[in-house]
Design a protein around this motif. Structure first.
Motif, PDB file in Angstrom:
ATOM      1  N   PRO A 207      24.056  -5.287  37.193  1.00  0.00           N
ATOM      2  CA  PRO A 207      23.815  -6.685  36.826  1.00  0.00           C
ATOM      3  C   PRO A 207      24.330  -7.010  35.428  1.00  0.00           C
ATOM      4  N   ASP A 208      24.649  -8.286  35.241  1.00  0.00           N
ATOM      5  CA  ASP A 208      25.080  -8.769  33.926  1.00  0.00           C
ATOM      6  C   ASP A 208      24.407 -10.131  33.722  1.00  0.00           C
ATOM      7  N   GLU A 209      23.234 -10.122  33.086  1.00  0.00           N
ATOM      8  CA  GLU A 209      22.435 -11.340  32.953  1.00  0.00           C
ATOM      9  C   GLU A 209      23.119 -12.389  32.083  1.00  0.00           C
ATOM     10  N   ALA A 210      23.865 -11.950  31.077  1.00  0.00           N
ATOM     11  CA  ALA A 210      24.562 -12.907  30.212  1.00  0.00           C
ATOM     12  C   ALA A 210      25.619 -13.680  30.996  1.00  0.00           C
ATOM     13  N   LEU A 211      26.388 -12.977  31.841  1.00  0.00           N
ATOM     14  CA  LEU A 211      27.377 -13.660  32.669  1.00  0.00           C
ATOM     15  C   LEU A 211      26.702 -14.544  33.716  1.00  0.00           C
ATOM     16  N   ALA A 212      25.546 -14.111  34.194  1.00  0.00           N
ATOM     17  CA  ALA A 212      24.802 -14.933  35.147  1.00  0.00           C
ATOM     18  C   ALA A 212      24.447 -16.274  34.521  1.00  0.00           C
ATOM     19  N   VAL A 213      23.960 -16.240  33.288  1.00  0.00           N
ATOM     20  CA  VAL A 213      23.612 -17.475  32.579  1.00  0.00           C
ATOM     21  C   VAL A 213      24.840 -18.353  32.397  1.00  0.00           C
ATOM     22  N   GLU A 214      25.965 -17.722  32.053  1.00  0.00           N
ATOM     23  CA  GLU A 214      27.208 -18.475  31.845  1.00  0.00           C
ATOM     24  C   GLU A 214      27.596 -19.245  33.101  1.00  0.00           C
ATOM     25  N   TRP A 215      27.507 -18.596  34.265  1.00  0.00           N
ATOM     26  CA  TRP A 215      27.917 -19.259  35.509  1.00  0.00           C
ATOM     27  C   TRP A 215      26.850 -20.224  36.022  1.00  0.00           C
ATOM     28  N   TYR A 216      25.567 -19.926  35.766  1.00  0.00           N
ATOM     29  CA  TYR A 216      24.535 -20.916  36.088  1.00  0.00           C
ATOM     30  C   TYR A 216      24.791 -22.199  35.304  1.00  0.00           C
ATOM     31  N   ARG A 217      25.185 -22.044  34.046  1.00  0.00           N
ATOM     32  CA  ARG A 217      25.444 -23.211  33.207  1.00  0.00           C
ATOM     33  C   ARG A 217      26.621 -24.029  33.751  1.00  0.00           C
ATOM     34  N   LYS A 218      27.692 -23.346  34.157  1.00  0.00           N
ATOM     35  CA  LYS A 218      28.852 -24.058  34.694  1.00  0.00           C
ATOM     36  C   LYS A 218      28.461 -24.865  35.937  1.00  0.00           C
ATOM     37  N   ALA A 219      27.707 -24.223  36.837  1.00  0.00           N
ATOM     38  CA  ALA A 219      27.295 -24.916  38.058  1.00  0.00           C
ATOM     39  C   ALA A 219      26.313 -26.040  37.744  1.00  0.00           C
ATOM     40  N   ALA A 220      25.397 -25.788  36.805  1.00  0.00           N
ATOM     41  CA  ALA A 220      24.410 -26.801  36.425  1.00  0.00           C
ATOM     42  C   ALA A 220      25.089 -28.019  35.822  1.00  0.00           C
ATOM     43  N   GLU A 221      26.098 -27.789  35.012  1.00  0.00           N
ATOM     44  CA  GLU A 221      26.820 -28.906  34.397  1.00  0.00           C
ATOM     45  C   GLU A 221      27.602 -29.706  35.423  1.00  0.00           C
ATOM     46  N   GLN A 222      27.828 -29.107  36.587  1.00  0.00           N
ATOM     47  CA  GLN A 222      28.464 -29.835  37.690  1.00  0.00           C
ATOM     48  C   GLN A 222      27.424 -30.443  38.637  1.00  0.00           C
ATOM     49  N   GLY A 223      26.134 -30.329  38.275  1.00  0.00           N
ATOM     50  CA  GLY A 223      25.095 -30.994  39.039  1.00  0.00           C
ATOM     51  C   GLY A 223      24.410 -30.156  40.099  1.00  0.00           C
ATOM     52  N   HIS A 224      24.575 -28.821  40.075  1.00  0.00           N
ATOM     53  CA  HIS A 224      23.951 -27.983  41.100  1.00  0.00           C
ATOM     54  C   HIS A 224      22.461 -27.816  40.794  1.00  0.00           C
ATOM     55  N   PRO A 225      21.550 -28.354  41.645  1.00  0.00           N
ATOM     56  CA  PRO A 225      20.107 -28.335  41.348  1.00  0.00           C
ATOM     57  C   PRO A 225      19.532 -26.933  41.170  1.00  0.00           C
ATOM     58  N   LYS A 226      19.896 -25.995  42.041  1.00  0.00           N
ATOM     59  CA  LYS A 226      19.334 -24.643  41.946  1.00  0.00           C
ATOM     60  C   LYS A 226      19.798 -23.950  40.669  1.00  0.00           C
ATOM     61  N   SER A 227      21.035 -24.218  40.260  1.00  0.00           N
ATOM     62  CA  SER A 227      21.520 -23.613  39.013  1.00  0.00           C
ATOM     63  C   SER A 227      20.784 -24.204  37.813  1.00  0.00           C
ATOM     64  N   LYS A 228      20.481 -25.487  37.861  1.00  0.00           N
ATOM     65  CA  LYS A 228      19.686 -26.097  36.786  1.00  0.00           C
ATOM     66  C   LYS A 228      18.333 -25.402  36.695  1.00  0.00           C
ATOM     67  N   TYR A 229      17.723 -25.190  37.852  1.00  0.00           N
ATOM     68  CA  TYR A 229      16.418 -24.529  37.894  1.00  0.00           C
ATOM     69  C   TYR A 229      16.515 -23.095  37.378  1.00  0.00           C
ATOM     70  N   ASN A 230      17.477 -22.341  37.875  1.00  0.00           N
ATOM     71  CA  ASN A 230      17.618 -20.945  37.457  1.00  0.00           C
ATOM     72  C   ASN A 230      17.932 -20.824  35.973  1.00  0.00           C
ATOM     73  N   LEU A 231      18.739 -21.765  35.471  1.00  0.00           N
ATOM     74  CA  LEU A 231      19.060 -21.744  34.045  1.00  0.00           C
ATOM     75  C   LEU A 231      17.793 -22.017  33.233  1.00  0.00           C
ATOM     76  N   GLY A 232      16.969 -22.947  33.721  1.00  0.00           N
ATOM     77  CA  GLY A 232      15.698 -23.217  33.051  1.00  0.00           C
ATOM     78  C   GLY A 232      14.803 -21.998  33.022  1.00  0.00           C
ATOM     79  N   ILE A 233      14.744 -21.276  34.138  1.00  0.00           N
ATOM     80  CA  ILE A 233      13.930 -20.055  34.210  1.00  0.00           C
ATOM     81  C   ILE A 233      14.470 -18.984  33.253  1.00  0.00           C
ATOM     82  N   CYS A 234      15.796 -18.888  33.166  1.00  0.00           N
ATOM     83  CA  CYS A 234      16.402 -17.918  32.237  1.00  0.00           C
ATOM     84  C   CYS A 234      15.992 -18.218  30.802  1.00  0.00           C
ATOM     85  N   TYR A 235      16.032 -19.497  30.419  1.00  0.00           N
ATOM     86  CA  TYR A 235      15.614 -19.876  29.067  1.00  0.00           C
ATOM     87  C   TYR A 235      14.114 -19.643  28.872  1.00  0.00           C
TER      88      TYR A 235
END
Length: 353
Positions: A207-235
């Motif tokens: 696993p690479d949690e830092a890269l996971a956050v990076e890609w969650y952010r990219k998807a979240a910035e494009q409006g992906h609801p689950k990525s917004k949620y997962n990014l929130g949980i990461c923070y």
């Protein structure tokens, strides 16, 4: 590869491109090439560009969400201009004519044999979802053909097939590779799945949690609801990023606004955890938990039952008063509720009256 950055486009030497070519996504799946940069385009080429613009709106490449009405207008226009793929799409969806999937499949097959990637992708979708007796193996065959020609949605669907073993032997590494291809070309669901793969170490050595956050952010910035949620949980938990409750709440609220039910529950839990430090947050917690319960979250129902029932009753009494003000004044923003939730509160108040 930074999928979040928009590609630069160097204007051709023979004049500026037409307006419809300004968005890179709209040009990604065109069946023609214009290597010498000569403009104006032929009618056939312009029809194809118009069709790609329609697909861009259909898949949400412009405004981070789908716009079916605009897509329909553009696809119909492209069909009138002579785009065979647009005509097939109209038959497939019943736009401007009676829906005839079989007719569309015949047209798509002819176009696919000529090398058109979108037609190949549509044939994959047909065998995956639309035929009475689905054929996952045939779907994968067409997805692969389209993906190998650069169709990002086909690459994403192929990654899903490899991930779950649908029509092909399960292969997490191949799933990761095709998912990466779709993600780096801007496919937001591909970006979300890639983030999940990095977080869980699926298809990669570890696993690479830092890269996971990076890609969650990219998807979240494009409006992906689950990525917004997962990014929130990461923070919230400091997973792959420095812990930051403020940013966590911001992304969770964004996810909740997009309709992601677990975000409602998590916000309620967050306010409960801060209720000892901040006054008024228990009321907020009950409100968010109630909304989550209303949308079918069992965990929220269980959590509400663990709270002092006099607090829950007080919340409902206040809700009834707010609903009464809304009914009397017809001010839907009195309680700042989404329309469907407001209706549920009205029904609740009517039943309790």
């Amino acid at each position: 590869v930074d999928a979040g950055k928009k590609r630069s486009h160097t204007p051709p030497r023979h004049g500026a491109p037409p307006k419809e070519m300004e968005n890179d996504h709209a040009m990604r799946h065109c069946s023609f090439s214009n290597p010498k940069g000569k403009f104006p385009l032929s009618m056939e080429e312009r029809a194809d560009v118009t069709f790609q613009r329609g697909l861009a709106h259909l898949y949400g490449w412009y405004e981070k969400k789908e716009n079916v009405e605009t897509a329909k207008v553009l696809v119909l226009r492209a069909a009138q201009m002579g785009s065979q793929c647009a005509r097939a799409e109209c038959a497939y969806k019943g736009w401007g004519e009676k829906k005839d999937v079989e007719k569309a499949v015949v047209m798509y097959r002819s176009l696919a044999n000529g090398g058109h990637p979108h037609a190949m992708h549509r044939l994959g979708c047909y065998w995956d979802f639309d035929v009475e007796k689905i054929d996952p193996e045939e779907a994968v065959r067409w997805y692969r053909k389209a993906a190998e020609r650069g169709h990002i949605s086909a690459a994403y669907n192929l990654s899903v097939a490899y991930n779950f073993g649908l029509g092909i032997e399960r292969n997490p590494k191949e799933a990761f590779n095709w998912c990466y291809k779709s993600a780096t070309q801007g496919h937001r669901s591909g970006q979300h799945n890639l983030a999940c793969a990095y977080e869980r170490g699926r298809g990669i050595p570890k696993p690479d949690e830092a890269l996971a956050v990076e890609w969650y952010r990219k998807a979240a910035e494009q409006g992906h609801p689950k990525s917004k949620y997962n990014l929130g949980i990461c923070y919230l938990h400091g997973t792959g990023v420095e812990e930051d409750e403020g940013k966590a709440l911001e992304w969770l609220l964004d996810a909740a606004e997009a309709g992601h039910v677990p975000a409602h529950y998590q916000i309620g839990q967050y306010y409960l955890s801060t209720s000892r430090k901040q006054k008024g947050t228990r009321h907020e917690a009950i409100k968010w938990l109630w909304w989550a319960q209303d949308k079918g979250c069992i965990d929220a129902t269980i959590r509400l039952k663990t709270l002092p029932q006099e607090e829950v009753a007080a919340f409902f009494q206040e809700t009834q008063k707010a609903v009464k003000r809304v009914l009397e004044r017809d001010l839907s923003d009195v309680f700042m509720l989404q329309p469907e939730i407001l209706m549920n509160f009205k029904n609740y108040a009517a039943n309790k009256a």
